[in-house]
Motif scaffolding. Sequence first.
Motif, PDB file in Angstrom:
ATOM      1  N   TYR A   7      27.633  51.880  14.034  1.00 44.63           N
ATOM      2  CA  TYR A   7      28.082  51.150  13.037  1.00 44.63           C
ATOM      3  C   TYR A   7      27.607  49.554  13.090  1.00 44.63           C
ATOM      4  O   TYR A   7      27.777  49.132  14.193  1.00 44.63           O
ATOM      5  CB  TYR A   7      29.703  51.377  12.609  1.00 44.63           C
ATOM      6  CG  TYR A   7      30.090  52.855  12.264  1.00 44.63           C
ATOM      7  CD1 TYR A   7      30.255  52.910  10.811  1.00 44.63           C
ATOM      8  CD2 TYR A   7      30.451  53.729  13.322  1.00 44.63           C
ATOM      9  CE1 TYR A   7      30.463  54.198  10.632  1.00 44.63           C
ATOM     10  CE2 TYR A   7      30.732  54.770  12.937  1.00 44.63           C
ATOM     11  CZ  TYR A   7      30.817  55.344  11.526  1.00 44.63           C
ATOM     12  OH  TYR A   7      31.084  56.430  11.076  1.00 44.63           O
ATOM     13  N   HIS A   8      27.541  49.079  11.911  1.00 45.74           N
ATOM     14  CA  HIS A   8      27.296  47.623  11.815  1.00 45.74           C
ATOM     15  C   HIS A   8      28.651  46.638  11.330  1.00 45.74           C
ATOM     16  O   HIS A   8      28.952  47.558  10.390  1.00 45.74           O
ATOM     17  CB  HIS A   8      26.125  47.207  11.507  1.00 45.74           C
ATOM     18  CG  HIS A   8      24.811  47.132  12.107  1.00 45.74           C
ATOM     19  ND1 HIS A   8      23.512  46.920  12.013  1.00 45.74           N
ATOM     20  CD2 HIS A   8      24.468  47.740  13.561  1.00 45.74           C
ATOM     21  CE1 HIS A   8      22.861  47.033  12.900  1.00 45.74           C
ATOM     22  NE2 HIS A   8      23.369  47.736  13.814  1.00 45.74           N
ATOM     23  N   LEU A   9      28.950  45.866  11.914  1.00 46.05           N
ATOM     24  CA  LEU A   9      30.213  45.144  11.142  1.00 46.05           C
ATOM     25  C   LEU A   9      29.571  43.570  10.914  1.00 46.05           C
ATOM     26  O   LEU A   9      29.121  42.762  11.894  1.00 46.05           O
ATOM     27  CB  LEU A   9      31.425  45.005  12.056  1.00 46.05           C
ATOM     28  CG  LEU A   9      32.703  44.761  11.604  1.00 46.05           C
ATOM     29  CD1 LEU A   9      33.709  45.271  12.386  1.00 46.05           C
ATOM     30  CD2 LEU A   9      32.768  43.017  11.675  1.00 46.05           C
ATOM     31  N   GLU A  10      29.637  43.311   9.792  1.00 43.05           N
ATOM     32  CA  GLU A  10      29.022  42.151   9.116  1.00 43.05           C
ATOM     33  C   GLU A  10      30.331  41.136   8.595  1.00 43.05           C
ATOM     34  O   GLU A  10      31.207  41.760   7.787  1.00 43.05           O
ATOM     35  CB  GLU A  10      28.292  42.082   8.069  1.00 43.05           C
ATOM     36  CG  GLU A  10      27.592  40.747   7.574  1.00 43.05           C
ATOM     37  CD  GLU A  10      26.783  41.061   6.204  1.00 43.05           C
ATOM     38  OE1 GLU A  10      26.121  39.985   5.967  1.00 43.05           O
ATOM     39  OE2 GLU A  10      26.486  42.139   6.002  1.00 43.05           O
ATOM     40  N   LEU A  11      30.517  39.930   9.242  1.00 45.89           N
ATOM     41  CA  LEU A  11      31.443  39.112   8.828  1.00 45.89           C
ATOM     42  C   LEU A  11      31.345  38.429   7.424  1.00 45.89           C
ATOM     43  O   LEU A  11      30.175  37.872   7.111  1.00 45.89           O
ATOM     44  CB  LEU A  11      31.659  38.061   9.986  1.00 45.89           C
ATOM     45  CG  LEU A  11      32.130  38.399  11.388  1.00 45.89           C
ATOM     46  CD1 LEU A  11      32.512  37.293  12.366  1.00 45.89           C
ATOM     47  CD2 LEU A  11      33.561  39.275  11.214  1.00 45.89           C
ATOM     48  N   HIS A  12      32.329  38.325   6.626  1.00 44.02           N
ATOM     49  CA  HIS A  12      32.159  37.812   5.267  1.00 44.02           C
ATOM     50  C   HIS A  12      32.969  36.516   5.521  1.00 44.02           C
ATOM     51  O   HIS A  12      33.233  35.660   4.502  1.00 44.02           O
ATOM     52  CB  HIS A  12      32.541  38.777   4.548  1.00 44.02           C
ATOM     53  CG  HIS A  12      31.362  39.480   3.815  1.00 44.02           C
ATOM     54  ND1 HIS A  12      30.798  39.708   2.724  1.00 44.02           N
ATOM     55  CD2 HIS A  12      30.639  40.263   4.482  1.00 44.02           C
ATOM     56  CE1 HIS A  12      29.867  40.490   2.431  1.00 44.02           C
ATOM     57  NE2 HIS A  12      29.803  41.023   3.792  1.00 44.02           N
ATOM     58  N   ASP A  13      33.800  36.262   6.436  1.00 42.44           N
ATOM     59  CA  ASP A  13      34.695  35.238   6.936  1.00 42.44           C
ATOM     60  C   ASP A  13      34.445  34.864   8.222  1.00 42.44           C
ATOM     61  O   ASP A  13      33.829  35.576   8.991  1.00 42.44           O
ATOM     62  CB  ASP A  13      36.117  35.247   6.358  1.00 42.44           C
ATOM     63  CG  ASP A  13      36.479  35.473   5.032  1.00 42.44           C
ATOM     64  OD1 ASP A  13      36.034  34.901   4.172  1.00 42.44           O
ATOM     65  OD2 ASP A  13      36.978  36.665   4.764  1.00 42.44           O
ATOM     66  N   SER A  14      34.740  33.420   8.682  1.00 40.12           N
ATOM     67  CA  SER A  14      34.891  33.205  10.160  1.00 40.12           C
ATOM     68  C   SER A  14      36.032  33.795  10.864  1.00 40.12           C
ATOM     69  O   SER A  14      37.033  34.247   9.938  1.00 40.12           O
ATOM     70  CB  SER A  14      34.902  31.585  10.308  1.00 40.12           C
ATOM     71  OG  SER A  14      36.153  31.147   9.639  1.00 40.12           O
ATOM     72  N   LEU A  15      35.694  34.365  11.856  1.00 43.01           N
ATOM     73  CA  LEU A  15      36.523  35.120  12.870  1.00 43.01           C
ATOM     74  C   LEU A  15      37.247  34.447  13.852  1.00 43.01           C
ATOM     75  O   LEU A  15      36.530  33.487  14.605  1.00 43.01           O
ATOM     76  CB  LEU A  15      35.877  36.315  13.368  1.00 43.01           C
ATOM     77  CG  LEU A  15      36.481  37.308  14.253  1.00 43.01           C
ATOM     78  CD1 LEU A  15      37.707  37.794  13.716  1.00 43.01           C
ATOM     79  CD2 LEU A  15      35.624  38.176  14.947  1.00 43.01           C
ATOM     80  N   TYR A  16      38.518  34.262  13.903  1.00 43.12           N
ATOM     81  CA  TYR A  16      39.147  33.494  15.023  1.00 43.12           C
ATOM     82  C   TYR A  16      40.303  34.385  15.688  1.00 43.12           C
ATOM     83  O   TYR A  16      41.139  34.955  15.068  1.00 43.12           O
ATOM     84  CB  TYR A  16      40.040  32.379  14.291  1.00 43.12           C
ATOM     85  CG  TYR A  16      41.105  31.673  15.391  1.00 43.12           C
ATOM     86  CD1 TYR A  16      40.444  31.028  16.634  1.00 43.12           C
ATOM     87  CD2 TYR A  16      42.391  31.812  15.031  1.00 43.12           C
ATOM     88  CE1 TYR A  16      41.450  30.630  17.320  1.00 43.12           C
ATOM     89  CE2 TYR A  16      43.194  31.110  16.009  1.00 43.12           C
ATOM     90  CZ  TYR A  16      42.782  30.482  17.196  1.00 43.12           C
ATOM     91  OH  TYR A  16      43.732  30.110  18.106  1.00 43.12           O
ATOM     92  N   TYR A  17      40.176  34.465  17.048  1.00 42.46           N
ATOM     93  CA  TYR A  17      41.436  35.059  17.819  1.00 42.46           C
ATOM     94  C   TYR A  17      41.160  34.334  19.175  1.00 42.46           C
ATOM     95  O   TYR A  17      39.919  33.787  19.606  1.00 42.46           O
ATOM     96  CB  TYR A  17      41.440  36.611  17.871  1.00 42.46           C
ATOM     97  CG  TYR A  17      40.167  37.085  18.571  1.00 42.46           C
ATOM     98  CD1 TYR A  17      40.339  37.295  19.975  1.00 42.46           C
ATOM     99  CD2 TYR A  17      39.084  37.419  17.998  1.00 42.46           C
ATOM    100  CE1 TYR A  17      39.026  37.662  20.511  1.00 42.46           C
ATOM    101  CE2 TYR A  17      37.905  37.912  18.366  1.00 42.46           C
ATOM    102  CZ  TYR A  17      37.831  38.140  19.703  1.00 42.46           C
ATOM    103  OH  TYR A  17      36.830  38.619  20.289  1.00 42.46           O
ATOM    104  N   ALA A  18      42.364  33.845  19.973  1.00 43.53           N
ATOM    105  CA  ALA A  18      41.887  33.046  21.049  1.00 43.53           C
ATOM    106  C   ALA A  18      41.783  34.148  22.248  1.00 43.53           C
ATOM    107  O   ALA A  18      42.678  34.630  23.008  1.00 43.53           O
ATOM    108  CB  ALA A  18      43.514  32.341  21.364  1.00 43.53           C
ATOM    109  N   THR A  19      40.422  34.224  22.660  1.00 44.18           N
ATOM    110  CA  THR A  19      40.081  34.754  23.847  1.00 44.18           C
ATOM    111  C   THR A  19      40.409  34.183  24.972  1.00 44.18           C
ATOM    112  O   THR A  19      41.060  34.559  26.044  1.00 44.18           O
ATOM    113  CB  THR A  19      38.715  35.033  23.838  1.00 44.18           C
ATOM    114  OG1 THR A  19      38.137  35.669  22.562  1.00 44.18           O
ATOM    115  CG2 THR A  19      37.996  36.085  24.867  1.00 44.18           C
TER     116      THR A  19
END
Length: 240
Positions: A7-19
């Motif tokens: 599967y491919h996953l394309e972002l349509h918004d910016s992605l944020y989580y604190a790695t």
Amino acid sequence: MPMISRYHLELHDSLYYATREIGRLYETEPILHNYALCYALGLVDSDVYATRVPEEHSYRYFCREQVPQYEVHLTALNQAGIYVTPARSLSHTTQLNTWKYADNRYHVEMQKTQKNIPSYGRNKEVSAESIFEFFVISSQPLKLPRWIRLGKWMSKAKVTEMPFSDAVKRSLSKEPFICKHPLNPLDVMFTYQVFSYDTINMPPVSLIQNVRLQGECFSIGNFKIPAYMEYRFRPNIKEN
């Protein structure tokens, strides 16, 4: 017989989580953890698999406490014969956003400054139009949602099943092979002989990539990935 899908996953918004947190910089690694993907894809919450989760650990309508229940929820996917790998970036860009303290839920407590200077922080986010790839190993065909939400901002992402360019073969590799796709070490260490790897530090379980291991694998052209993986756990895994 287990099968593998890509599967491919394309972002349509910016992605944020604190790695990781570096002072006032909160950085997002362009890797999606397989635990997060299971929840985002709705597998834990689906009607078919939720019946395997005890009612006291269900989170379908509300969470009784802010304590992760990974072992209970993901063991249900083991029983259903479903495994989702982490997702790696095929192409991505990042953006740096600065924010100031106001009515913001995502902040840490800091002492007041002596001067009239507002406190601030920076988020390094993965930009829209970035593309990730992940694999699903299952005992039967699955229909995943076309649109999902990810990260702190509940960013919108499109999920597309991609055909393999070469025939998929399953075999027992007598010689060590290298899997470049990121893996969860807890899910392979018990069933494969692992010789070397690179570590990706991130909660709740650091991932590994460029893994040199030996055992049963799926082969698609020159690409190889372990064929037998299931969710395994260690005690006291804490939420980020």
